[in-house]
Every structure is written in structure tokens, then in C-alpha cells.
Design a protein around this motif. Structure first.
Motif, PDB file in Angstrom:
ATOM      1  N   TYR A  24       0.831  -1.197   0.000  1.00 15.89           N
ATOM      2  CA  TYR A  24       0.000   0.000   0.000  1.00 15.89           C
ATOM      3  C   TYR A  24       0.869   1.251   0.000  1.00 15.89           C
ATOM      4  CZ  TYR A  24       0.296  -1.176   5.039  1.00 15.89           C
ATOM      5  OH  TYR A  24       0.726  -1.558   6.293  1.00 15.89           O
ATOM      6  N   SER A  25       0.395   2.258  -0.694  1.00 15.31           N
ATOM      7  CA  SER A  25       1.154   3.482  -0.902  1.00 15.31           C
ATOM      8  C   SER A  25       0.215   4.679  -0.816  1.00 15.31           C
ATOM      9  CB  SER A  25       1.864   3.448  -2.251  1.00 15.31           C
ATOM     10  OG  SER A  25       0.925   3.305  -3.302  1.00 15.31           O
ATOM     11  N   GLY A  26       0.792   5.852  -0.869  1.00 12.89           N
ATOM     12  CA  GLY A  26       0.006   7.068  -0.734  1.00 12.89           C
ATOM     13  C   GLY A  26       0.039   7.553   0.695  1.00 12.89           C
ATOM     14  N   ASP A  27      -1.114   7.879   1.231  1.00  8.92           N
ATOM     15  CA  ASP A  27      -1.220   8.370   2.600  1.00  8.92           C
ATOM     16  C   ASP A  27      -1.219   7.195   3.571  1.00  8.92           C
ATOM     17  OD1 ASP A  27      -3.704  10.314   4.472  1.00  8.92           O
ATOM     18  OD2 ASP A  27      -1.576   9.919   4.846  1.00  8.92           O
ATOM     19  N   THR A  28      -0.093   6.498   3.632  1.00  5.18           N
ATOM     20  CA  THR A  28      -0.021   5.264   4.431  1.00  5.18           C
ATOM     21  C   THR A  28      -0.134   5.523   5.928  1.00  5.18           C
ATOM     22  OG1 THR A  28       2.387   5.375   4.418  1.00  5.18           O
ATOM     23  CG2 THR A  28       1.341   4.079   2.678  1.00  5.18           C
ATOM     24  N   ALA A  29       0.193   6.735   6.341  1.00  2.48           N
ATOM     25  CA  ALA A  29       0.078   7.052   7.769  1.00  2.48           C
ATOM     26  C   ALA A  29      -1.371   6.973   8.249  1.00  2.48           C
ATOM     27  CB  ALA A  29       0.646   8.436   8.041  1.00  2.48           C
ATOM     28  N   SER A  30      -2.294   7.110   7.327  1.00  3.63           N
ATOM     29  CA  SER A  30      -3.707   7.065   7.690  1.00  3.63           C
ATOM     30  C   SER A  30      -4.270   5.652   7.733  1.00  3.63           C
ATOM     31  CB  SER A  30      -4.533   7.901   6.708  1.00  3.63           C
ATOM     32  OG  SER A  30      -4.532   7.291   5.435  1.00  3.63           O
ATOM     33  N   ALA A  31      -3.462   4.685   7.316  1.00  3.40           N
ATOM     34  CA  ALA A  31      -3.934   3.291   7.262  1.00  3.40           C
ATOM     35  C   ALA A  31      -3.948   2.716   8.671  1.00  3.40           C
ATOM     36  CB  ALA A  31      -3.049   2.478   6.345  1.00  3.40           C
ATOM     37  N   ASN A  32      -5.114   2.725   9.302  1.00  2.00           N
ATOM     38  CA  ASN A  32      -5.212   2.223  10.664  1.00  2.00           C
ATOM     39  C   ASN A  32      -5.172   0.714  10.714  1.00  2.00           C
ATOM     40  OD1 ASN A  32      -5.933   2.469  13.590  1.00  2.00           O
ATOM     41  ND2 ASN A  32      -7.765   1.419  12.864  1.00  2.00           N
ATOM     42  N   ALA A  33      -6.001   0.087   9.952  1.00  2.00           N
ATOM     43  CA  ALA A  33      -6.076  -1.375   9.940  1.00  2.00           C
ATOM     44  C   ALA A  33      -6.093  -1.872   8.504  1.00  2.00           C
ATOM     45  CB  ALA A  33      -7.315  -1.858  10.680  1.00  2.00           C
ATOM     46  N   VAL A  34      -5.611  -3.075   8.333  1.00  2.00           N
ATOM     47  CA  VAL A  34      -5.610  -3.731   7.031  1.00  2.00           C
ATOM     48  C   VAL A  34      -6.449  -5.000   7.140  1.00  2.00           C
ATOM     49  CG1 VAL A  34      -4.226  -4.820   5.238  1.00  2.00           C
ATOM     50  CG2 VAL A  34      -3.314  -2.857   6.496  1.00  2.00           C
ATOM     51  N   GLY A  35      -7.321  -5.180   6.200  1.00  2.00           N
ATOM     52  CA  GLY A  35      -8.143  -6.377   6.183  1.00  2.00           C
ATOM     53  C   GLY A  35      -7.911  -7.185   4.927  1.00  2.00           C
ATOM     54  N   PRO A  53      -3.878  -1.911  14.524  1.00  2.00           N
ATOM     55  CA  PRO A  53      -2.674  -1.344  15.126  1.00  2.00           C
ATOM     56  C   PRO A  53      -2.333  -2.074  16.419  1.00  2.00           C
ATOM     57  CG  PRO A  53      -4.556   0.055  15.563  1.00  2.00           C
ATOM     58  CD  PRO A  53      -5.038  -1.044  14.640  1.00  2.00           C
ATOM     59  N   PHE A  54      -1.145  -1.844  16.894  1.00  2.00           N
ATOM     60  CA  PHE A  54      -0.676  -2.389  18.168  1.00  2.00           C
ATOM     61  C   PHE A  54      -0.703  -3.914  18.180  1.00  2.00           C
ATOM     62  CE2 PHE A  54      -3.168   1.560  19.052  1.00  2.00           C
ATOM     63  CZ  PHE A  54      -2.083   2.404  19.114  1.00  2.00           C
ATOM     64  N   GLY A  55      -0.513  -4.513  17.015  1.00  2.00           N
ATOM     65  CA  GLY A  55      -0.387  -5.953  16.954  1.00  2.00           C
ATOM     66  C   GLY A  55      -1.671  -6.743  16.939  1.00  2.00           C
ATOM     67  N   PHE A  56      -2.826  -6.071  16.898  1.00  2.00           N
ATOM     68  CA  PHE A  56      -4.085  -6.809  16.858  1.00  2.00           C
ATOM     69  C   PHE A  56      -4.169  -7.639  15.588  1.00  2.00           C
ATOM     70  CE2 PHE A  56      -8.444  -7.833  17.491  1.00  2.00           C
ATOM     71  CZ  PHE A  56      -9.024  -7.816  16.230  1.00  2.00           C
ATOM     72  N   LYS A  57      -4.591  -8.882  15.739  1.00  2.00           N
ATOM     73  CA  LYS A  57      -4.772  -9.765  14.592  1.00  2.00           C
ATOM     74  C   LYS A  57      -5.947 -10.682  14.862  1.00  2.00           C
ATOM     75  CE  LYS A  57      -1.592 -12.932  13.764  1.00  2.00           C
ATOM     76  NZ  LYS A  57      -0.313 -13.490  13.270  1.00  2.00           N
ATOM     77  N   CYS A 103     -11.396  -1.704  13.398  1.00  2.00           N
ATOM     78  CA  CYS A 103     -10.890  -2.871  12.661  1.00  2.00           C
ATOM     79  C   CYS A 103     -12.067  -3.835  12.484  1.00  2.00           C
ATOM     80  CB  CYS A 103      -9.747  -3.528  13.428  1.00  2.00           C
ATOM     81  SG  CYS A 103      -8.832  -4.771  12.483  1.00  2.00           S
ATOM     82  N   PRO A 104     -13.059  -3.415  11.729  1.00  2.00           N
ATOM     83  CA  PRO A 104     -14.311  -4.172  11.688  1.00  2.00           C
ATOM     84  C   PRO A 104     -14.250  -5.438  10.855  1.00  2.00           C
ATOM     85  CG  PRO A 104     -14.410  -2.313  10.190  1.00  2.00           C
ATOM     86  CD  PRO A 104     -13.102  -2.213  10.913  1.00  2.00           C
ATOM     87  N   LEU A 105     -15.177  -6.312  11.152  1.00  2.75           N
ATOM     88  CA  LEU A 105     -15.326  -7.553  10.388  1.00  2.75           C
ATOM     89  C   LEU A 105     -16.033  -7.283   9.068  1.00  2.75           C
ATOM     90  CD1 LEU A 105     -14.712 -10.570  10.937  1.00  2.75           C
ATOM     91  CD2 LEU A 105     -17.066 -10.798  11.730  1.00  2.75           C
ATOM     92  N   ASP A 106     -16.913  -6.324   9.084  1.00  2.00           N
ATOM     93  CA  ASP A 106     -17.687  -5.983   7.902  1.00  2.00           C
ATOM     94  C   ASP A 106     -16.816  -5.261   6.891  1.00  2.00           C
ATOM     95  OD1 ASP A 106     -20.572  -3.851   7.269  1.00  2.00           O
ATOM     96  OD2 ASP A 106     -19.824  -5.622   6.219  1.00  2.00           O
ATOM     97  N   ALA A 107     -17.020  -5.564   5.612  1.00  2.00           N
ATOM     98  CA  ALA A 107     -16.207  -4.964   4.553  1.00  2.00           C
ATOM     99  C   ALA A 107     -16.553  -3.510   4.276  1.00  2.00           C
ATOM    100  CB  ALA A 107     -16.362  -5.780   3.276  1.00  2.00           C
TER     101      ALA A 107
END
Length: 123
Positions: A24-35, A53-57, A103-107
């Protein structure tokens, strides 16, 4: 804006493995969670894994014990390691980013999406 590009999809036999990458690129600082999500023909998009963030998986139950997800914040890349693949894992796999503190389950809440990569598992 965040741009995402998935790679690593392909065709494998049942029991095989694939490793998907999402840069991922661009405003990556705004990327809170990745799904990681997937969508098979005629089915709704479903969550596979979520990396906060903070290692949540969180790995969805159908993938627990077979899939693992990780995130390299320095390289702005997320990974989905898929082992013991089954034919029912066949789908287009997407990565997505959410910029709000969730970091929701819903898309639906995820703001930015990659183009998807096809995974096909044959019996």
C-alpha cells in the motif's frame, strides 16, 4: 488516498499453499487497519483476516490453523499466508485499508481496496 496492490494469487491443488502480498502506498500514515477479504462467485464478500494497530490480529474461524496474516508497517506491506488450501477457498482475495480507528469484520467501512487477486484451488 491509499493505493493497494495485491499479488501472489494463482492456481494450486488442494493441500497446497500460497502467500498473498498487499503493498500500500500514498497516505499510508492514515492506514489504521488492514483487512483481507475474499469473494467467491455468487457469495458475499467475507473477512479472512484483520490486522489492526498495536499488533491486533484476527483470523476468521474457517481459516484458523491454516492461514496467517502479518503486516510490515515499515515496508507498508501486508501478507496472507495460506496453507492446506481447500477447493472452497477459491475466490478473489482483496486487501483493504480503513482509516478510521476501527478494525471491523464488515467490509463496508474499509475505505480503500486493491483490485483483487484470484486464488483457485483444485481438488
Amino acid at each position: 488516498q491509499v493505493q493497494l496492490v495485491e499479488s501472489g494469487g494463482g492456481s494450486v491443488q488442494a493441500g497446497g499453499s500460497l502467500r498473498l502480498s498487499c503493498g500500500y502506498s500514498g497516505d499510508t500514515a492514515s492506514a489504521n487497519a488492514v483487512g483481507w477479504f475474499r469473494q467467491a462467485p455468487g457469495k458475499e464478500r467475507e473477512a479472512v483476516a484483520r490486522l489492526g494497530p498495536f499488533g491486533f490480529k484476527h483470523i476468521s474461524s474457517f481459516a484458523t490453523g491454516r492461514f496467517n496474516a502479518s503486516r510490515d508497517n515499515l515496508k507498508n506491506t501486508a501478507f496472507l499466508q495460506m496453507n492446506s488450501l481447500k477447493p472452497e477457498d477459491s475466490a478473489v482475495y482483496y486487501c483493504a485499508v480503513i482509516t478510521s480507528p476501527a478494525c471491523p469484520l464488515d467490509a463496508d467501512p474499509y475505505n480503500f481496496w486493491g483490485q483483487g487477486t484470484q486464488v483457485t484451488v483444485s481438488a
